[in-house]
Write a protein that holds these residues in place. Structure first.
Motif, mmCIF file in Angstrom:
data_model
loop_
_atom_site.group_PDB
_atom_site.id
_atom_site.type_symbol
_atom_site.label_atom_id
_atom_site.label_comp_id
_atom_site.label_asym_id
_atom_site.label_seq_id
_atom_site.Cartn_x
_atom_site.Cartn_y
_atom_site.Cartn_z
ATOM 1 N N LEU A 163 -5.836 -8.268 27.739
ATOM 2 C CA LEU A 163 -4.420 -8.904 26.811
ATOM 3 C C LEU A 163 -4.257 -10.121 27.967
ATOM 4 O O LEU A 163 -3.433 -11.138 26.940
ATOM 5 N N MET A 164 -4.196 -10.522 29.123
ATOM 6 C CA MET A 164 -3.944 -11.707 29.403
ATOM 7 C C MET A 164 -5.112 -12.990 29.010
ATOM 8 O O MET A 164 -4.195 -13.671 28.992
ATOM 9 N N ASP A 165 -5.968 -12.945 28.270
ATOM 10 C CA ASP A 165 -6.714 -14.510 27.831
ATOM 11 C C ASP A 165 -5.966 -14.047 26.819
ATOM 12 O O ASP A 165 -5.366 -15.575 26.213
ATOM 13 N N GLN A 166 -5.303 -13.140 25.421
ATOM 14 C CA GLN A 166 -4.650 -13.692 24.801
ATOM 15 C C GLN A 166 -3.238 -13.644 24.674
ATOM 16 O O GLN A 166 -3.371 -15.162 24.093
ATOM 17 N N VAL A 167 -2.416 -13.763 26.251
ATOM 18 C CA VAL A 167 -1.584 -14.162 26.233
ATOM 19 C C VAL A 167 -1.327 -15.600 26.945
ATOM 20 O O VAL A 167 -0.979 -16.701 25.583
ATOM 21 N N LEU A 168 -2.617 -15.955 27.702
ATOM 22 C CA LEU A 168 -3.193 -17.327 27.987
ATOM 23 C C LEU A 168 -3.170 -18.142 26.208
ATOM 24 O O LEU A 168 -2.987 -19.527 26.768
ATOM 25 N N GLY A 169 -3.848 -17.888 26.069
ATOM 26 C CA GLY A 169 -4.213 -18.183 24.406
ATOM 27 C C GLY A 169 -3.139 -19.137 23.236
ATOM 28 O O GLY A 169 -3.342 -19.927 22.716
ATOM 29 N N LEU A 170 -1.869 -17.835 23.536
ATOM 30 C CA LEU A 170 -1.728 -18.284 22.258
ATOM 31 C C LEU A 170 -0.059 -18.910 23.363
ATOM 32 O O LEU A 170 0.626 -19.571 21.973
ATOM 33 N N SER A 171 -0.291 -18.765 24.046
ATOM 34 C CA SER A 171 1.209 -19.522 24.748
ATOM 35 C C SER A 171 1.416 -20.935 24.116
ATOM 36 O O SER A 171 1.212 -21.774 24.572
ATOM 37 N N PRO A 172 2.311 -20.934 24.001
ATOM 38 C CA PRO A 172 2.755 -22.897 23.890
ATOM 39 C C PRO A 172 3.005 -23.584 24.908
ATOM 40 O O PRO A 172 3.774 -24.968 25.187
ATOM 41 N N TYR A 173 3.473 -22.500 25.683
ATOM 42 C CA TYR A 173 4.320 -23.241 27.222
ATOM 43 C C TYR A 173 3.641 -24.199 27.672
ATOM 44 O O TYR A 173 2.315 -23.795 28.775
ATOM 45 N N PRO A 174 4.096 -24.981 28.575
ATOM 46 C CA PRO A 174 3.035 -25.684 29.872
ATOM 47 C C PRO A 174 2.814 -25.077 31.160
ATOM 48 O O PRO A 174 2.102 -25.209 31.853
ATOM 49 N N ARG B 190 -3.108 -9.285 43.209
ATOM 50 C CA ARG B 190 -4.475 -9.786 42.698
ATOM 51 C C ARG B 190 -5.187 -9.994 41.799
ATOM 52 O O ARG B 190 -5.675 -11.027 41.182
ATOM 53 N N PHE B 191 -4.411 -9.317 40.400
ATOM 54 C CA PHE B 191 -4.652 -9.880 39.293
ATOM 55 C C PHE B 191 -4.133 -11.045 38.870
ATOM 56 O O PHE B 191 -5.466 -11.790 37.811
ATOM 57 N N TYR B 192 -3.451 -11.106 38.873
ATOM 58 C CA TYR B 192 -2.656 -12.732 38.281
ATOM 59 C C TYR B 192 -3.178 -13.226 39.337
ATOM 60 O O TYR B 192 -3.126 -14.818 38.682
ATOM 61 N N GLU B 193 -3.445 -13.301 40.961
ATOM 62 C CA GLU B 193 -4.286 -14.494 41.182
ATOM 63 C C GLU B 193 -5.529 -14.689 40.806
ATOM 64 O O GLU B 193 -5.818 -15.927 40.723
ATOM 65 N N ARG B 194 -6.251 -13.683 40.204
ATOM 66 C CA ARG B 194 -7.798 -13.924 39.498
ATOM 67 C C ARG B 194 -7.250 -14.446 38.234
ATOM 68 O O ARG B 194 -8.974 -15.530 38.005
ATOM 69 N N ALA B 195 -6.382 -14.119 37.570
ATOM 70 C CA ALA B 195 -5.870 -15.313 36.955
ATOM 71 C C ALA B 195 -5.226 -16.272 36.559
ATOM 72 O O ALA B 195 -4.816 -17.580 35.414
ATOM 73 N N GLY B 196 -5.215 -17.080 37.479
ATOM 74 C CA GLY B 196 -4.889 -18.280 38.032
ATOM 75 C C GLY B 196 -3.372 -18.567 38.444
ATOM 76 O O GLY B 196 -2.679 -20.027 38.670
ATOM 77 N N PHE B 197 -2.407 -17.239 38.953
ATOM 78 C CA PHE B 197 -1.587 -17.023 38.915
ATOM 79 C C PHE B 197 -1.260 -17.281 40.762
ATOM 80 O O PHE B 197 -2.432 -16.966 41.362
ATOM 81 N N GLU C 248 10.753 -8.303 44.850
ATOM 82 C CA GLU C 248 9.777 -9.497 43.575
ATOM 83 C C GLU C 248 9.564 -10.837 44.501
ATOM 84 O O GLU C 248 10.465 -11.834 44.557
ATOM 85 N N VAL C 249 8.925 -10.959 43.773
ATOM 86 C CA VAL C 249 7.985 -12.363 43.909
ATOM 87 C C VAL C 249 7.553 -13.255 42.667
ATOM 88 O O VAL C 249 6.999 -12.385 41.849
ATOM 89 N N ARG C 250 8.448 -14.272 42.083
ATOM 90 C CA ARG C 250 7.965 -15.595 41.386
ATOM 91 C C ARG C 250 6.281 -15.866 41.769
ATOM 92 O O ARG C 250 6.006 -16.680 42.109
ATOM 93 N N TYR C 251 6.019 -16.294 39.843
ATOM 94 C CA TYR C 251 4.575 -16.693 40.344
ATOM 95 C C TYR C 251 3.848 -17.562 39.200
ATOM 96 O O TYR C 251 5.403 -17.156 38.406
ATOM 97 N N HIS C 252 3.547 -18.627 39.334
ATOM 98 C CA HIS C 252 3.011 -19.362 38.706
ATOM 99 C C HIS C 252 2.092 -20.284 37.311
ATOM 100 O O HIS C 252 1.358 -19.635 39.094
#
Length: 177
Positions: free
Chosen positions: A118-129, A144-151, A169-173
């Motif tokens: 799902l994450m791969d597809q989200v990142l592949g489809l995302s038009p956002y910078p 940990r999951f989000y950090e492994r995905a580069g967030f 909550e903590v916001r990730y980028h």
């Protein structure tokens, strides 16, 4: 859209109205699993998949502009995961940022590659910078999951109340590579 994970063959596709009940059931099971010990037990026990599905049907019938919902479907045709993303909602962000609003895998499939597909597809489809997301501070597995995905944490924090209990909550980028 097709994505194959290493362990579980999946198809990742846009969500349809016929997926609403399965997504709501998955979402409620995901909340109960991921937030056990982090949110009040009475709140988690009171979550109702039928009520969630009714609300989700209304939102699905009149989607917000720019929102994309995806499901990961197992080889047997069952919904194994769900993700939703669109324009960032926080006003303190640069214009044009995106936000991952939700990403859930069925609790019995966590670690099987559903979330990654799902994450791969989200990142592949995302038009956002860049993409943002909010994660419960104590949800170490998700972090940990989000950090492994580069967030990574961007310094944004909040503590929205759930059943009158503040939940930090903590916001990730993640910037587009």
């Amino acid at each position: 859209m097709t994505t194959a994970s290493r362990e579980t063959p999946l198809v990742v596709r846009e969500m349809t109205a016929s997926d609403v009940d399965a997504v709501s059931a998955l979402r409620i099971a995901g909340w109960r699993y991921a937030y056990a010990g982090l949110l009040p037990r009475s709140y988690l026990d009171g979550l109702d998949a039928a009520a969630d599905a009714a609300e989700r049907r209304e939102r699905f019938a009149a989607p917000a502009p720019g929102v994309t919902q995806l499901v990961a479907e197992s080889a047997d045709g069952t919904v194994a995961g769900w993700a939703c993303f669109g324009p960032a909602r926080d006003e303190d962000l640069p214009p044009g940022e995106g936000e991952l609003y939700a990403l859930y895998a069925r609790p019995d499939l966590i670690g099987s590659g559903v979330g990654r597909a799902l994450m791969d597809q989200v990142l592949g489809l995302s038009p956002y910078p860049g993409m943002r997301l909010w994660v419960v501070e104590g949800n170490d597995r998700a972090r940990r999951f989000y950090e492994r995905a580069g967030f990574g944490p961007d310094g944004g924090t909040c503590a929205d109340p759930v059943a009158d209990v503040p939940v930090p909550e903590v916001r990730y980028h993640r910037a587009r590579p």
